[in-house]
Design a protein around this motif. Structure first.
Motif, PDB file in Angstrom:
ATOM      1  N   GLU A 132     -23.153  30.202  18.885  1.00  0.00           N
ATOM      2  CA  GLU A 132     -22.487  28.880  18.776  1.00  0.00           C
ATOM      3  C   GLU A 132     -22.406  28.050  20.115  1.00  0.00           C
ATOM      4  OE1 GLU A 132     -21.784  28.009  15.812  1.00  0.00           O
ATOM      5  OE2 GLU A 132     -22.271  29.710  14.959  1.00  0.00           O
ATOM      6  N   ASP A 133     -23.817  27.984  20.644  1.00  0.00           N
ATOM      7  CA  ASP A 133     -23.638  27.286  21.963  1.00  0.00           C
ATOM      8  C   ASP A 133     -23.687  25.715  21.730  1.00  0.00           C
ATOM      9  OD1 ASP A 133     -26.126  27.104  20.765  1.00  0.00           O
ATOM     10  OD2 ASP A 133     -27.397  27.597  22.665  1.00  0.00           O
ATOM     11  N   THR A 134     -22.389  25.394  21.428  1.00  0.00           N
ATOM     12  CA  THR A 134     -22.294  24.067  21.312  1.00  0.00           C
ATOM     13  C   THR A 134     -22.571  22.942  22.562  1.00  0.00           C
ATOM     14  OG1 THR A 134     -19.872  24.199  21.664  1.00  0.00           O
ATOM     15  CG2 THR A 134     -20.846  24.014  19.467  1.00  0.00           C
ATOM     16  N   THR A 135     -22.126  23.750  23.818  1.00  0.00           N
ATOM     17  CA  THR A 135     -22.351  23.026  25.089  1.00  0.00           C
ATOM     18  C   THR A 135     -23.838  22.937  25.363  1.00  0.00           C
ATOM     19  OG1 THR A 135     -21.972  24.818  26.439  1.00  0.00           O
ATOM     20  CG2 THR A 135     -19.997  23.558  25.898  1.00  0.00           C
ATOM     21  N   ARG A 136     -24.486  23.752  25.005  1.00  0.00           N
ATOM     22  CA  ARG A 136     -25.792  23.612  25.199  1.00  0.00           C
ATOM     23  C   ARG A 136     -26.561  22.716  24.474  1.00  0.00           C
ATOM     24  NH1 ARG A 136     -27.039  28.380  25.122  1.00  0.00           N
ATOM     25  NH2 ARG A 136     -27.124  28.834  27.587  1.00  0.00           N
ATOM     26  N   VAL A 137     -26.131  22.448  23.169  1.00  0.00           N
ATOM     27  CA  VAL A 137     -26.632  21.084  22.260  1.00  0.00           C
ATOM     28  C   VAL A 137     -26.217  19.875  22.993  1.00  0.00           C
ATOM     29  CG1 VAL A 137     -26.408  20.153  20.083  1.00  0.00           C
ATOM     30  CG2 VAL A 137     -26.439  22.655  20.214  1.00  0.00           C
ATOM     31  N   GLU A 138     -25.149  19.827  23.498  1.00  0.00           N
ATOM     32  CA  GLU A 138     -24.688  18.540  24.268  1.00  0.00           C
ATOM     33  C   GLU A 138     -25.492  18.397  25.449  1.00  0.00           C
ATOM     34  OE1 GLU A 138     -23.244  15.095  25.200  1.00  0.00           O
ATOM     35  OE2 GLU A 138     -23.516  15.942  23.421  1.00  0.00           O
ATOM     36  N   ARG A 190     -26.730  14.504  14.828  1.00  0.00           N
ATOM     37  CA  ARG A 190     -26.337  15.343  13.545  1.00  0.00           C
ATOM     38  C   ARG A 190     -25.494  16.809  14.065  1.00  0.00           C
ATOM     39  NH1 ARG A 190     -30.685  18.415   9.469  1.00  0.00           N
ATOM     40  NH2 ARG A 190     -29.282  19.912   8.365  1.00  0.00           N
ATOM     41  N   SER A 191     -24.620  17.107  13.281  1.00  0.00           N
ATOM     42  CA  SER A 191     -23.725  18.189  13.659  1.00  0.00           C
ATOM     43  C   SER A 191     -24.255  19.300  12.650  1.00  0.00           C
ATOM     44  CB  SER A 191     -22.251  18.130  13.511  1.00  0.00           C
ATOM     45  OG  SER A 191     -21.928  17.514  12.141  1.00  0.00           O
ATOM     46  N   TYR A 192     -23.848  20.884  13.190  1.00  0.00           N
ATOM     47  CA  TYR A 192     -24.213  21.643  12.418  1.00  0.00           C
ATOM     48  C   TYR A 192     -22.926  22.548  12.143  1.00  0.00           C
ATOM     49  CZ  TYR A 192     -28.913  20.800  13.342  1.00  0.00           C
ATOM     50  OH  TYR A 192     -30.266  20.034  13.199  1.00  0.00           O
ATOM     51  N   ALA A 193     -22.954  23.088  11.226  1.00  0.00           N
ATOM     52  CA  ALA A 193     -21.501  24.002  10.829  1.00  0.00           C
ATOM     53  C   ALA A 193     -21.806  25.416  11.328  1.00  0.00           C
ATOM     54  CB  ALA A 193     -21.106  23.779   9.386  1.00  0.00           C
ATOM     55  N   PRO A 198     -31.707  33.137  16.519  1.00  0.00           N
ATOM     56  CA  PRO A 198     -31.691  31.707  16.878  1.00  0.00           C
ATOM     57  C   PRO A 198     -30.191  31.275  17.125  1.00  0.00           C
ATOM     58  CG  PRO A 198     -31.859  31.935  14.578  1.00  0.00           C
ATOM     59  CD  PRO A 198     -31.879  33.305  15.093  1.00  0.00           C
ATOM     60  N   LYS A 199     -30.000  30.331  18.274  1.00  0.00           N
ATOM     61  CA  LYS A 199     -28.703  29.818  18.468  1.00  0.00           C
ATOM     62  C   LYS A 199     -28.688  28.380  17.881  1.00  0.00           C
ATOM     63  CE  LYS A 199     -28.676  31.918  23.025  1.00  0.00           C
ATOM     64  NZ  LYS A 199     -28.360  31.812  24.588  1.00  0.00           N
ATOM     65  N   LEU A 200     -27.599  27.948  18.027  1.00  0.00           N
ATOM     66  CA  LEU A 200     -27.154  26.344  17.555  1.00  0.00           C
ATOM     67  C   LEU A 200     -28.217  25.637  18.012  1.00  0.00           C
ATOM     68  CD1 LEU A 200     -25.099  25.045  15.425  1.00  0.00           C
ATOM     69  CD2 LEU A 200     -23.857  24.561  17.480  1.00  0.00           C
ATOM     70  N   SER A 201     -28.458  25.956  19.309  1.00  0.00           N
ATOM     71  CA  SER A 201     -29.195  25.059  20.081  1.00  0.00           C
ATOM     72  C   SER A 201     -30.838  24.910  19.764  1.00  0.00           C
ATOM     73  CB  SER A 201     -29.395  25.253  21.633  1.00  0.00           C
ATOM     74  OG  SER A 201     -29.597  26.724  21.713  1.00  0.00           O
ATOM     75  N   TYR A 234     -32.604  21.586  18.431  1.00  0.00           N
ATOM     76  CA  TYR A 234     -33.840  21.124  19.004  1.00  0.00           C
ATOM     77  C   TYR A 234     -34.939  20.949  17.875  1.00  0.00           C
ATOM     78  CZ  TYR A 234     -37.083  20.878  22.938  1.00  0.00           C
ATOM     79  OH  TYR A 234     -37.814  20.541  24.148  1.00  0.00           O
ATOM     80  N   SER A 235     -34.858  21.976  16.965  1.00  0.00           N
ATOM     81  CA  SER A 235     -35.832  22.028  15.741  1.00  0.00           C
ATOM     82  C   SER A 235     -35.341  20.634  15.114  1.00  0.00           C
ATOM     83  CB  SER A 235     -35.508  23.070  14.846  1.00  0.00           C
ATOM     84  OG  SER A 235     -36.370  23.048  13.763  1.00  0.00           O
ATOM     85  N   SER A 236     -34.193  20.284  14.784  1.00  0.00           N
ATOM     86  CA  SER A 236     -33.867  19.312  13.963  1.00  0.00           C
ATOM     87  C   SER A 236     -34.296  17.974  14.524  1.00  0.00           C
ATOM     88  CB  SER A 236     -32.379  18.993  13.588  1.00  0.00           C
ATOM     89  OG  SER A 236     -32.356  17.855  13.179  1.00  0.00           O
ATOM     90  N   PHE A 237     -34.173  17.875  15.996  1.00  0.00           N
ATOM     91  CA  PHE A 237     -34.778  16.648  16.807  1.00  0.00           C
ATOM     92  C   PHE A 237     -36.205  16.378  16.901  1.00  0.00           C
ATOM     93  CE2 PHE A 237     -36.532  15.399  20.913  1.00  0.00           C
ATOM     94  CZ  PHE A 237     -36.203  14.123  20.848  1.00  0.00           C
TER      95      PHE A 237
END
Length: 505
Positions: free
Chosen positions: A416-422, A497-500, A479-482, A486-489
């Motif tokens: 759950e690497d939410t900070t990497r997503v941001e 878009r957010s991920y649960a 796979p991490k959240l990131s 990245y795949s969605s982008f």
């Protein structure tokens, strides 16, 4: 003055800062389409391949460094790493699952040419042919780096590696082998990764291969001269880069239609105060870090600031060498992770033995919170500033963002690497802003595809889109959240878009 030793260590530390960029919706469609602009991810040979003593590979200077007391990886090595040597098909499938358009990897010189020279190791040749073929089959553009901190140790032993002009000849022959064997499928070549930081870590601070330094710059090395060797090493690397680039232009470009560049470690910088001295210090930092590499390749000589502050310890280009290096670059690879405040230090007394730090005559402070326990922060303005600086100072050279990513400590819930997503969201936005302001950016490579061996901290630092379970004998990737973001982008979904959860791709 904060030493570069500290700054190198802080590359892997976390920091926070407020973004100066607006938050806006954007998608892959806002960027030029591939191959005009590509999104990818990256690794390097020693950090992921493993199989360090298999199939004829010989040790590189990185192997020897990690196995020495000077290594800074907590006793960890890249002997096994992520075992991509055996798992390359699985890893290319992971890239395809994310939707990567390109993959930046490095070729291990000592795997392909174990002695540093011919003959070619057939097993090494087969491995890189297989990897490149697998990438092409999956529609992923291969971007190859020829030297990523891993000169064959045989050449270090024989003549001192990059400290000798002989390195120019041997690197050119190695590059020629790679162009000949792989150039029908590889069109993007980076000669040397982070030439500036490789020289400073390896020949000034002694904190990276080949681990050379001297007092008063550093005291943990058994050999070296911090006052002169970083400049000598870069000089030979520039000549080697130019020689390889000119070889490619003469013998390969007309039929392979590729390009050759070099990558540079950069800082987004801001003067600590509005004083003229601090503004000059910021300019000097750019000359010393970026201009050290780019100025000769664009203008044929080192920046005047460096020549003035370093004096006779800075090697001089002959007229013939200047002609060889000038224009010997098709693109620049920008590596950017952090931002600095810069304060002038030019009036301080100089020690008898100077090095890059004292020559540059600045005090550097990392922007934001640098506690290892905190997450990387959002400093996308740092990346945008560098891209626009190169646009203005270096004739708007084509740029690939070769490395940009977030380090987090390895933790019990790593997916759950939410900070990497941001981090990714904001830095990709910074690239978009730079494009709209006229920067000639051609691609963005997130670092790194998966958690891997890092030069500082070994396996305790996490940059990957994929978590690697290093306690699992199969080194399973997750796979991490990131990776999902990245795949969605890349598949056209807007960035916000957010991920649960981080369910399988």
């Amino acid at each position: 003055m904060k030493s570069l030793n500290t700054l190198f260590l802080l590359v892997g530390l976390a920091f926070t800062a407020v973004s100066s960029l607006s938050l806006e919706a954007y998608s892959r469609n806002d960027f030029p389409t591939a191959p005009g602009f590509v999104f990818g991810s990256g690794t390097s040979a020693y950090q992921v391949e493993g199989a360090a003593d298999e199939d004829g590979r010989s040790p590189s200077i990185w192997d020897v460094f990690t196995h020495s007391d000077a290594g800074h990886s907590g006793g960890a090595t890249g002997d096994v790493a992520c075992d991509q040597y055996h798992k390359y098909k699985e890893d290319v499938k992971l890239m395809a699952d994310v939707g990567l358009e390109a993959y930046r990897f490095s070729i291990s010189w000592s795997r392909l040419l174990p002695s540093g020279r011919k003959p070619v190791n057939p097993k090494g040749l087969q491995y890189y042919n297989n990897l490149i073929d697998e990438l092409v089959t999956h529609g992923i553009q291969p971007h190859a780096t020829l030297h990523h901190f891993d000169l064959p140790h045989a050449l270090e032993d024989e003549y001192g590696g990059w400290l000798s002009p002989q390195s120019v000849r041997d690197f050119t022959a190695y590059a020629d082998t790679c162009f000949k064997e792989f150039g029908d499928r590889v069109s993007h070549w980076t000669t040397i990764n982070e030439a500036n930081v490789f020289a400073l870590g390896g020949y000034d601070e002694g904190i990276s291969p080949p681990g050379r330094c001297s007092p008063p710059s550093a005291v943990n090395c058994s050999k070296g001269n911090s006052s002169t060797e970083p400049y000598i090493a870069v000089h030979n690397m520039l000549l080697a880069h130019a020689s390889a680039t000119n070889l490619y232009k003469k013998h390969y470009k007309h039929k392979q239609h590729g390009s050759v560049g070099i990558s540079v470690y950069t800082y987004g910088a801001f003067p600590l105060t509005n004083s003229a001295e601090d503004k000059q210090a910021e300019s000097r930092l750019n000359d010393f870090f970026i201009g050290w590499i780019l100025h000769p390749l664009v203008y044929g000589d080192y920046p005047e600031t460096m020549k003035s502050f370093v004096g006779s310890r800075l090697p001089a280009f002959t007229e013939e060498e200047s002609e060889q290096v000038k224009g010997a670059i098709d693109f620049i690879g920008v590596i950017n992770y952090m931002a600095l405040y810069v304060k002038d230090n030019s009036s301080s007394p100089k020690p008898n033995l100077q090095d890059f730090n004292t020559d540059m005559a600045v005090e550097l402070t990392v922007v934001g919170n640098t506690s290892f326990k905190n997450q990387y922060a959002d400093t996308p303005w740092s990346l945008q500033q560098v891209l626009l600086y190169i646009k203005e100072a270096y004739r708007n050279l084509p740029i690939y963002v070769a490395e940009n990513g977030q380090m987090t400590p390895r933790i019990s819930s790593p997916l759950e690497d939410t900070t990497r997503v941001e981090y990714l969201r904001s830095h990709i936005e910074a690239v978009l802003h730079s494009l709209r302001k006229g920067a000639n950016v051609k691609g963005y490579f997130q670092w790194s595809l998966m958690d891997l061996f890092e030069i500082f901290g070994g396996y305790e630092m996490s940059y990957g889109l994929y978590y690697v379970d290093f306690k699992d004998p199969f080194l399973t990737r997750y796979p991490k959240l990131s990776a999902h973001w990245y795949s969605s982008f890349l598949n056209g979904t807007l960035h916000h878009r957010s991920y649960a959860s981080s369910s399988a791709l």
